[in-house]
Design a protein around this motif. Structure first.
Motif, PDB file in Angstrom:
ATOM      1  N   SER A 260     -23.985  24.821 -16.327  1.00 17.53           N
ATOM      2  CA  SER A 260     -23.674  24.010 -17.467  1.00 17.53           C
ATOM      3  C   SER A 260     -22.179  23.718 -17.694  1.00 17.53           C
ATOM      4  O   SER A 260     -21.483  24.825 -17.741  1.00 17.53           O
ATOM      5  N   THR A 261     -21.669  22.578 -17.339  1.00 20.77           N
ATOM      6  CA  THR A 261     -20.231  22.514 -17.340  1.00 20.77           C
ATOM      7  C   THR A 261     -19.642  22.543 -18.648  1.00 20.77           C
ATOM      8  O   THR A 261     -18.521  22.924 -18.723  1.00 20.77           O
ATOM      9  N   GLY A 262     -20.245  22.107 -19.774  1.00 21.44           N
ATOM     10  CA  GLY A 262     -19.887  22.468 -21.032  1.00 21.44           C
ATOM     11  C   GLY A 262     -19.488  23.769 -21.423  1.00 21.44           C
ATOM     12  O   GLY A 262     -18.586  24.255 -21.841  1.00 21.44           O
TER      13      GLY A 262
ATOM     14  N   PHE B  66     -16.418  25.235 -19.332  1.00 20.51           N
ATOM     15  CA  PHE B  66     -15.340  24.829 -19.989  1.00 20.51           C
ATOM     16  C   PHE B  66     -15.080  25.414 -21.045  1.00 20.51           C
ATOM     17  O   PHE B  66     -13.887  25.853 -21.523  1.00 20.51           O
ATOM     18  N   ARG B  67     -16.324  25.873 -22.032  1.00 18.81           N
ATOM     19  CA  ARG B  67     -16.175  26.933 -23.206  1.00 18.81           C
ATOM     20  C   ARG B  67     -15.530  28.217 -22.612  1.00 18.81           C
ATOM     21  O   ARG B  67     -14.666  28.886 -23.323  1.00 18.81           O
ATOM     22  N   GLU B  68     -16.055  28.681 -21.463  1.00 17.06           N
ATOM     23  CA  GLU B  68     -15.499  29.954 -20.950  1.00 17.06           C
ATOM     24  C   GLU B  68     -13.845  29.784 -20.691  1.00 17.06           C
ATOM     25  O   GLU B  68     -13.266  30.752 -20.892  1.00 17.06           O
TER      26      GLU B  68
ATOM     27  N   GLY C  69     -14.225  14.951 -28.493  1.00 13.90           N
ATOM     28  CA  GLY C  69     -15.419  14.215 -28.301  1.00 13.90           C
ATOM     29  C   GLY C  69     -15.529  13.454 -26.995  1.00 13.90           C
ATOM     30  O   GLY C  69     -16.270  12.579 -26.706  1.00 13.90           O
ATOM     31  N   GLU C  70     -14.174  13.722 -26.298  1.00  9.72           N
ATOM     32  CA  GLU C  70     -14.132  12.675 -25.058  1.00  9.72           C
ATOM     33  C   GLU C  70     -14.576  13.344 -23.921  1.00  9.72           C
ATOM     34  O   GLU C  70     -14.688  14.641 -23.755  1.00  9.72           O
ATOM     35  N   LEU C  71     -14.853  12.714 -22.918  1.00  7.77           N
ATOM     36  CA  LEU C  71     -15.071  13.532 -21.469  1.00  7.77           C
ATOM     37  C   LEU C  71     -13.537  14.074 -20.979  1.00  7.77           C
ATOM     38  O   LEU C  71     -12.778  13.403 -20.705  1.00  7.77           O
ATOM     39  N   VAL C  72     -13.919  15.183 -20.284  1.00  6.82           N
ATOM     40  CA  VAL C  72     -13.028  15.813 -19.489  1.00  6.82           C
ATOM     41  C   VAL C  72     -12.683  14.882 -18.170  1.00  6.82           C
ATOM     42  O   VAL C  72     -13.787  14.755 -17.736  1.00  6.82           O
ATOM     43  N   PRO C  73     -11.680  14.700 -17.727  1.00  4.89           N
ATOM     44  CA  PRO C  73     -11.138  13.573 -16.636  1.00  4.89           C
ATOM     45  C   PRO C  73     -12.267  14.138 -15.276  1.00  4.89           C
ATOM     46  O   PRO C  73     -12.327  15.314 -15.293  1.00  4.89           O
TER      47      PRO C  73
ATOM     48  N   ASP D  43     -26.943  20.783 -16.132  1.00  8.02           N
ATOM     49  CA  ASP D  43     -27.040  20.696 -17.629  1.00  8.02           C
ATOM     50  C   ASP D  43     -25.690  20.151 -17.824  1.00  8.02           C
ATOM     51  O   ASP D  43     -24.685  20.884 -17.808  1.00  8.02           O
ATOM     52  N   GLY D  44     -25.845  18.842 -18.365  1.00  6.31           N
ATOM     53  CA  GLY D  44     -24.363  18.210 -18.794  1.00  6.31           C
ATOM     54  C   GLY D  44     -23.463  17.645 -17.680  1.00  6.31           C
ATOM     55  O   GLY D  44     -22.154  17.405 -17.935  1.00  6.31           O
ATOM     56  N   PHE D  45     -23.941  17.739 -16.497  1.00  2.62           N
ATOM     57  CA  PHE D  45     -23.305  17.011 -15.356  1.00  2.62           C
ATOM     58  C   PHE D  45     -24.343  16.442 -14.329  1.00  2.62           C
ATOM     59  O   PHE D  45     -25.460  17.154 -14.081  1.00  2.62           O
ATOM     60  N   PRO D  46     -24.271  15.337 -13.799  1.00  2.00           N
ATOM     61  CA  PRO D  46     -22.901  14.544 -13.849  1.00  2.00           C
ATOM     62  C   PRO D  46     -23.292  13.631 -15.428  1.00  2.00           C
ATOM     63  O   PRO D  46     -24.157  13.427 -15.732  1.00  2.00           O
ATOM     64  N   ARG D  47     -22.009  13.132 -15.668  1.00  2.96           N
ATOM     65  CA  ARG D  47     -21.690  12.393 -16.989  1.00  2.96           C
ATOM     66  C   ARG D  47     -21.131  11.168 -16.598  1.00  2.96           C
ATOM     67  O   ARG D  47     -20.964  10.180 -17.534  1.00  2.96           O
ATOM     68  N   THR D  48     -20.684  10.900 -15.232  1.00  2.00           N
ATOM     69  CA  THR D  48     -20.246   9.621 -15.118  1.00  2.00           C
ATOM     70  C   THR D  48     -20.765   9.151 -13.668  1.00  2.00           C
ATOM     71  O   THR D  48     -21.422  10.025 -13.037  1.00  2.00           O
TER      72      THR D  48
ATOM     73  N   ALA E 203     -19.022   8.427 -11.082  1.00  2.88           N
ATOM     74  CA  ALA E 203     -18.132   8.968  -9.833  1.00  2.88           C
ATOM     75  C   ALA E 203     -18.805  10.333  -9.991  1.00  2.88           C
ATOM     76  O   ALA E 203     -18.723  10.718  -8.716  1.00  2.88           O
ATOM     77  N   GLN E 204     -19.133  11.123 -11.061  1.00  2.00           N
ATOM     78  CA  GLN E 204     -19.604  12.523 -11.051  1.00  2.00           C
ATOM     79  C   GLN E 204     -20.923  12.498 -10.119  1.00  2.00           C
ATOM     80  O   GLN E 204     -21.236  13.289  -9.272  1.00  2.00           O
ATOM     81  N   ALA E 205     -21.838  11.530 -10.491  1.00  2.00           N
ATOM     82  CA  ALA E 205     -22.963  11.605  -9.590  1.00  2.00           C
ATOM     83  C   ALA E 205     -22.927  11.215  -8.300  1.00  2.00           C
ATOM     84  O   ALA E 205     -23.429  12.014  -7.224  1.00  2.00           O
TER      85      ALA E 205
HETATM   86  P1  AMP Z   1     -21.609  19.933 -23.587  1.00  2.00           P
HETATM   87  O1  AMP Z   1     -21.681  21.464 -23.884  1.00  2.00           O
HETATM   88  O2  AMP Z   1     -22.431  19.572 -22.420  1.00  2.00           O
HETATM   89  O3  AMP Z   1     -22.272  19.346 -25.050  1.00  2.00           O
HETATM   90  O4  AMP Z   1     -20.411  19.669 -23.559  1.00  2.00           O
HETATM   91  C1  AMP Z   1     -19.207  19.733 -24.218  1.00  2.00           C
HETATM   92  C2  AMP Z   1     -17.973  18.874 -24.041  1.00  2.00           C
HETATM   93  O5  AMP Z   1     -17.690  19.453 -22.848  1.00  2.00           O
HETATM   94  C3  AMP Z   1     -18.266  17.437 -23.748  1.00  2.00           C
HETATM   95  O6  AMP Z   1     -18.292  16.592 -24.933  1.00  2.00           O
HETATM   96  C4  AMP Z   1     -17.250  16.977 -22.895  1.00  2.00           C
HETATM   97  O7  AMP Z   1     -15.884  16.913 -23.722  1.00  2.00           O
HETATM   98  C5  AMP Z   1     -16.974  18.228 -21.793  1.00  2.00           C
HETATM   99  N1  AMP Z   1     -17.985  18.151 -20.876  1.00  2.00           N
HETATM  100  C6  AMP Z   1     -18.992  19.085 -20.262  1.00  2.00           C
HETATM  101  N2  AMP Z   1     -19.594  18.429 -19.271  1.00  2.00           N
HETATM  102  C7  AMP Z   1     -18.935  17.412 -18.802  1.00  2.00           C
HETATM  103  C8  AMP Z   1     -18.789  16.374 -17.697  1.00  2.00           C
HETATM  104  N3  AMP Z   1     -19.711  16.631 -16.576  1.00  2.00           N
HETATM  105  N4  AMP Z   1     -17.845  15.577 -17.604  1.00  2.00           N
HETATM  106  C9  AMP Z   1     -16.847  15.562 -18.433  1.00  2.00           C
HETATM  107  N5  AMP Z   1     -16.836  16.181 -19.605  1.00  2.00           N
HETATM  108  C10 AMP Z   1     -17.620  17.312 -19.999  1.00  2.00           C
END
Ligand code: AMP
Length: 190
Positions: free
Chosen positions: A31-33, A36-38, A57-61, A85-90, A92-94
């Motif tokens: 899970s990329t989310g 990031f939280r870690e 609430g924006e996407l991380v680049p 889980d939560g990837f790919p989100r664009t 380009a990521q796909a």
């Molecule tokens: P989530 O836990 O999947 O709801 O992700 C929480 C937040 O983390 C998102 O609103 C984005 O800011 C960031 N994030 C998680 N996954 C991605 C991703 N694949 N691409 C860009 N930002 C991400």
């Protein structure tokens, strides 16, 4: 080898279901989310950067996200499959994911969309905010922005895999167990 993308808007239940699927099908849950939280918890430079976007609430680049994800995938060569889980989100990521997995000879088997409508999502996330402690869950304006970002930037990922004949959709409402049963039917057919 089952590499699967669990797809859907924020609050659609991806995290909950991914954990259950990982156990049942012996998959590594990425899970990329959560990653990031870690990083934020550990106050790393990557975490500090990611927080600027997440709090709004924006996407991380893409370059940050893809770099982080690639490292994790590269260090998981011996697992029996990955649930993303939560990837790919664009788009380009796909593309980046497809290239990464092509190199390892184990492409994505399916993308499964958890279909939930926008109003249900807002209510679910506000409820989740009572216990999640996530700053991006507790403000309705930020939640609505996350849905907006999903519809504009992330929804094209569904078409990306649909064009390859790999996209499936299931109803994402009902009890956790009902949804898990629907997901299991799809998984067992793969
Ligand atoms: P989530 O836990 O999947 O709801 O992700 C929480 C937040 O983390 C998102 O609103 C984005 O800011 C960031 N994030 C998680 N996954 C991605 C991703 N694949 N691409 C860009 N930002 C991400």
């Amino acid at each position: 080898m089952k590499n699967i993308i669990l797809f859907g808007p924020p609050g659609s239940g991806k995290g909950t279901q991914a954990i259950k699927l990982a156990v049942k099908y012996n998959l590594l849950h990425i899970s990329t989310g959560d990653m990031f939280r870690e990083e934020i918890k550990n106050e790393t430079p990557l975490g500090n950067k990611a927080r600027e976007y997440m709090d709004k609430g924006e996407l991380v680049p893409d370059e940050i996200t893809i770099g982080m994800l690639k490292k994790r995938v590269d260090s998981s060569q011996n697992c029996s499959g990955i649930i993303f889980d939560g990837f790919p989100r664009t788009e380009a990521q796909a593309e980046a994911l497809d290239t990464m997995l092509r190199e390892s000879g184990n492409p994505i088997k399916a993308l499964i969309l958890l279909d939930v409508d926008d109003e249900e999502i807002v209510q679910r996330i506000l409820k989740r905010a009572e216990t999640s402690g996530r700053p991006d869950d507790s403000n309705e304006e930020i939640i609505r922005n996350r849905i907006e970002v999903f519809n504009s930037e992330t929804a094209p990922v569904f078409s990306h895999y649909n064009n390859k004949g790999l996209a499936k959709k299931i109803k994402g409402v009902g009890s956790i167990e009902d949804i898990f049963r629907r997901l299991s039917v799809v998984m067992d057919e793969l």
